[in-house]
Design an enzyme around this catalytic site. Structure first.
Site, short mmCIF file in Angstrom:
data_model
loop_
_atom_site.label_atom_id
_atom_site.label_comp_id
_atom_site.label_asym_id
_atom_site.label_seq_id
_atom_site.Cartn_x
_atom_site.Cartn_y
_atom_site.Cartn_z
N GLU A 36 0.86 -1.18 0.00
CA GLU A 36 0.00 0.00 0.00
C GLU A 36 0.91 1.25 0.00
O GLU A 36 1.87 1.26 0.76
CB GLU A 36 -0.91 0.05 1.23
N GLY A 64 2.67 2.76 10.75
CA GLY A 64 2.40 1.99 11.97
C GLY A 64 2.27 0.50 11.71
O GLY A 64 2.93 -0.32 12.35
N ALA A 65 1.41 0.16 10.77
CA ALA A 65 1.18 -1.26 10.48
C ALA A 65 0.36 -1.37 9.21
O ALA A 65 -0.16 -0.37 8.70
CB ALA A 65 0.43 -1.92 11.63
N ASN A 79 -2.45 -6.27 5.32
CA ASN A 79 -2.43 -7.30 4.28
C ASN A 79 -3.29 -8.49 4.67
O ASN A 79 -3.24 -8.96 5.80
CB ASN A 79 -1.01 -7.79 4.05
N GLU A 112 -5.85 -2.90 12.48
CA GLU A 112 -5.47 -3.71 11.31
C GLU A 112 -6.39 -4.92 11.19
O GLU A 112 -6.78 -5.29 10.09
CB GLU A 112 -4.00 -4.14 11.40
N HIS A 117 -9.68 -3.99 9.63
CA HIS A 117 -9.60 -3.78 8.19
C HIS A 117 -10.02 -5.03 7.41
O HIS A 117 -10.37 -4.94 6.23
CB HIS A 117 -8.17 -3.41 7.78
N GLU A 169 -10.20 3.95 5.89
CA GLU A 169 -9.41 4.42 7.05
C GLU A 169 -10.28 5.14 8.08
O GLU A 169 -10.17 4.87 9.28
CB GLU A 169 -8.24 5.30 6.60
ZN ZN Z 1 -5.93 1.71 8.50
#
Ligand code: ZN
Length: 883
Positions: free
Chosen positions: A128, A269-270, A273, A306, A309, A328
């Site tokens: 990303e 940050g992270a 995937n 994460e 997501h 986001e």
């Molecule tokens: Zn995010």
């Protein structure tokens, strides 16, 4: 100008790709300096595209093209055209057709940390937003989704662990070699930005989770060898996140495994995937003696973010990068709710608003202001911003406030049902909110399209005889770059009319009647709300819970503010009243310092704080927040013009010193009361107790430095956890004490081998606000532990300096600007993304006085004029200069 301005991408130019890929097979032969990647797939015509017989144009960057085969036939160099950003095959046979591409890349040479790179010898990827194009030629755009099968092979000793997205299929040794292989298959179609691969000598910590439908998911957290004892909290947080998404949103996990890898070189940050999250190790590794309470809560929140997501981002992704806040903003909103449910909702709301004010509102008020859904960008990596993330979350929160909790849940269910497996738009999401609630959200939609923070001017009038309370609200949003004229927004405002004894009075609104929920909606530019049957003069408590991200312009008397500070039922506004009072006192102090007049009286404020501290119904974390004065940046933003940052620092310090002296006995009592007892635990109660302990110490240091320094040194000598060490050192750094350097050196000596703690050391140094700060920062960049190639280190020292050391960065002699500009230009050559992030530190330069503005202009112009400057830095620096 050093170069032509790079091209701008516009939302209105969106077009679907002419071809769609079938299942994708990727093979990686991993070598540190020359990794070979083969990609094999079939393309069909895209029914959504209007183009016929279009050329195939795939993106690729910084990779060597080894070979291309179309329908199994090798293409000659004359059959395709490639530039440094794409590969075009003009003559395409009738679809479907197959394509096989072999490319080569250099993971060790990849210092930008985008694409396939190495971090401490571990192969990892970051795709990303547009990193996949550094791996192979592809439609590297989020609306192109397919199923991935990934085979990788690598040296078995160097890379015993081989991971990719989805489920593990097979693996084994490659006979006659020192290599082995693994095959992973992800059954869920995904865009390329969610692809991930990790290979290295990692230690794995394992767990499992049973889902709501009784499926077992294997959980793995992979870290550098020797750090496996630091993963327990991350594992616990992961399980809590998985459970919460089931209970709060009915969302179940959808693969047999969920893996997380922590790496020490990571730009952000992270990363979410699919089935293989990659984390900055700062947000995984924790032991009581290495991580603070703040680290623990950040880890919990980011693991959740994460993980969430998986549904908001992965199952439903974004049609294009303009829709970034679709995933986001919504996912930040979800992680905020998660933390609120697990911890104190009131405290979480206040800390989130503090972040919004520290990061988003300055962005919205400056040259980099953009709508949560931008309509143009030069470099998408520059749009992972507080506006997209945090303001995006505020917009979700406002919709929930407007339609109510039940309808909101229904709308989310509808969103998951309607768009699962799709690449959606912000319009799609808001349509679900409108359909599920029956509300018209067309005006509300402007929150996504209009930049800038609305100001709401408040005027009130109480008529004792008529028993009416008139509330007149007028909204205005200042022009932002590219948006001169603003439309009125749809603003939900929580409110209360607080009666003389602190009780909420009934809300009987003329034209409406008695309100079901204590919320009014401002949709016009100006509107009068008349409340009836108000039997005594009320004190208005507006924007309760910070229901809308706006700035209120109110004329509230100090008496009313003191009253709200002590009596408001809404904890947010209790805190807010304290902040407003603190702000006016600091600003009055500043004027007094400048004009050599006696300082304003702060006794009333000190008394109110005293009462807060003594109130046994309030929890410790809330009291700690009440002790925190508005930041220097808050003050600068409030003054908004010709700011002298030295005066801001002095006036804030003077108020802190007064309050600290006035409250000395209570602060000392807190210090005694909050001693560490028993084993460390990051529970809300213990975290709250420690936050109060160190907030009290900080204020005591300002008011009674001798006493405090003694306590700090004794505390440091026996500190049993990192929260204590950082709490004590921060209190020391906050004052100009001769012991500061000695204690910082002791800290370094204690923790020299631990890179996350060395980051903390740099970060503490970055905040020391004594004269000559810039020179100290420059000297620290020469320290043997400083590394420009490690983003965490750069963020700690330089990011800390621009964000947390207002007077140092904005020093009148321009040295702060110069040192930061030097660093940006050096770093831009190797890691443009991180360099551009540092450059955003300049965003508030126009608030400053003339000497400072001149000095900032010199540095920004120098950056923009640098030959070979990246697109990333060009966009930030040129906009910052112009806007
Ligand atoms: Zn995010």
């Amino acid at each position: 100008m050093a170069q032509d301005a790079p091209t701008t991408i516009h939302l209105k130019d969106y077009k679907p790709a002419p071809y769609v890929p079938g299942d994708l097979f990727l093979n990686f032969s991993l070598e540190p300096r020359a990794t070979r990647v083969t990609s094999r797939l079939q393309f069909s015509a895209n029914p959504a595209s209007k183009e016929k017989n279009a050329a195939l144009v795939l993106t690729g960057e910084r990779i060597k093209l080894v070979s291309v085969k179309l329908d199994s036939k090798a293409l000659a160099a004359s059959d395709y055209v490639f530039t440094d950003s794409d590969l075009t095959i003009p003559n395409i046979p009738a679809a479907p057709f197959t394509l096989e591409i072999e490319t080569e890349c250099d993971p060790v040479g990849n210092t930008a940390l985008s694409g396939l790179y190495q971090s401490s010898g571990i192969f990892c990827t970051q795709c990303e937003a547009e990193g996949f194009r550094r791996i192979t030629y592809f439609y590297d755009r989020p609306d192109v989704m397919t199923r991935y099968t990934v085979r990788m092979e690598a040296n078995k000793a160097a890379c015993p662990v081989l991971l990719s997205n989805g489920n593990f299929q097979e693996g084994g040794d490659i006979a006659g070699t020192d290599r082995h292989f693994a095959v992973w298959h992800d059954p869920h179609p995904k865009p390329s930005y969610l692809f991930a691969l990790v290979a290295g000598d990692l230690a794995g910590v394992h767990g499992s989770f049973t889902t709501m439908s009784s499926k077992t998911v294997q959980l793995g957290i992979y870290v550098e060898k020797g750090k496996e004892d630091r993963c327990a909290w991350a594992m616990e947080s992961l399980k809590a996140s998985m459970r919460w998404d089931e209970t709060a949103f009915g969302r179940e996990y959808d693969l047999d495994v969920f893996n997380i890898v922590a790496v020490s070189d990571f730009n952000m940050g992270a990363m979410e995937n699919k089935g293989l999250n990659v984390f900055n190790d700062k947000y995984i590794l924790a032991l009581p003696e290495t991580a603070t309470d703040l680290d623990y809560t950040n880890i919990e929140a980011i693991i959740a973010h994460e993980y969430f997501h998986n549904w908001t981002g992965n199952r439903i992704t974004c049609r294009d990068w303009f829709q970034l806040c679709l995933k986001e903003g919504l996912t930040v909103f979800r992680d905020q709710e998660f933390s609120s449910d697990l911890r104190s909702r009131a405290v979480k709301r206040i800390t989130d608003v503090k972040t919004l004010r520290a990061r988003q509102m300055p962005e919205d008020a400056g040259p980099l202001a953009h709508p949560p859904r931008p309509n143009a960008y030069i470099e998408i990596n520059n749009f992972y911003t507080p506006t997209v993330y945090e303001k995006g979350a505020e917009i979700c929160r406002m919709m929930k406030t407007l339609i109510g909790e039940k309808a909101f849940r229904k709308a989310m269910d509808l969103y998951f049902e309607r768009h699962d497996g799709e690449a959606a738009t912000v319009e799609d999401f808001v349509a679900c909110m409108a359909d599920a609630s029956g509300r018209d959200l067309s005006q509300f939609f402007k929150w996504y399209e209009q930049a800038g923070t609305p100001h709401v001017k408040v005027t009130t009038h109480y008529d004792a005889k008529a028993k009416t309370f008139d509330l007149t609200l007028a909204q205005k949003t200042a022009p932002t770059p590219g948006q001169a004229d603003k439309q009125p927004m749809h603003i939900p405002l929580g409110l209360g009319l607080v009666g003389p004894s602190g009780e909420d009075m009934a809300l009987d609104l003329e034209g409406v009647g008695s309100l079901n929920a204590p919320i009014i909606e401002l949709t016009e530019e100006k509107k009068l709300f008349r409340f009836r049957n108000v039997t005594a003069r009320p004190v208005l408590s507006l924007n309760r819970g910070f229901s809308a991200p706006v700035i209120l312009q109110e004329n509230v008397s100090p008496e009313d503010q003191l009253f709200l500070m002590g009596r408001d039922k809404d904890t947010f506004n209790r805190w807010e009243a304290g902040q407003s009072l603190g702000k006016s006192l600091i600003i009055a102090n500043l004027a007094a310092l400048r004009d050599k007049l006696p300082p304003p009286r702060s006794k009333g404020y000190a008394d109110a704080l005293q009462k807060t501290l003594a109130d046994t119904t309030l929890d410790a974390a809330f009291k700690a927040l009440m002790l925190g004065l508005p930041t220097e940046a808050d003050i600068a933003a409030a003054i908004a013009k010709d700011v002298d940052t030295d005066l801001v620092l002095q006036s804030r310090n003077r108020l802190r010193a007064e309050l600290g002296a006035e409250l000395k006995d209570s602060l000392l009592a807190i210090w005694k009361d909050t001693e560490e007892r028993g084993a460390y635990a990051p529970t809300p109660e213990n975290t709250g107790r420690r936050s109060l302990r160190y907030a009290a110490l900080g204020l005591l240091a300002a008011g009674a430095p001798k006493i405090a320094v003694d306590l700090i040194q004794r505390d440091l000598a026996k500190a049993s956890n990192m929260t204590a060490e950082i709490g004590a050192l921060s209190a020391l750094v906050g004052i100009d004490a001769p012991e500061t350097n000695l204690e910082l050196e002791n800290f370094h000596a204690r923790h020299a081998g631990d890179s996350l703690l060395v980051d903390k050391w740099f970060s503490l140094h970055s905040q020391v606000a004594t004269p000559g700060a810039a020179a100290r920062i420059e000297a620290l960049m020469g320290h043997p532990d400083f590394r420009l190639s490690t983003p965490n280190r750069v963020y700690a020292l330089i990011g800390g300096f621009t964000a947390m050391n207002l007077s140092g960065f904005h020093a009148a002699d321009g040295e702060g600007y110069r040192v930061v500009a030097d660093t940006i230009l050096k770093l831009d050559k190797t890691n443009p993304q991180v360099a551009a992030r540092l450059a955003t530190g300049f965003r508030s330069w126009r608030l400053m006085d003339e000497a400072r503005r001149k000095a900032a202009t010199v540095q920004l112009e120098r950056i923009v004029a640098t030959p070979g400057l990246s697109r990333d830095c060009f966009e930030i620096a040129s906009k910052t200069l112009k806007g």
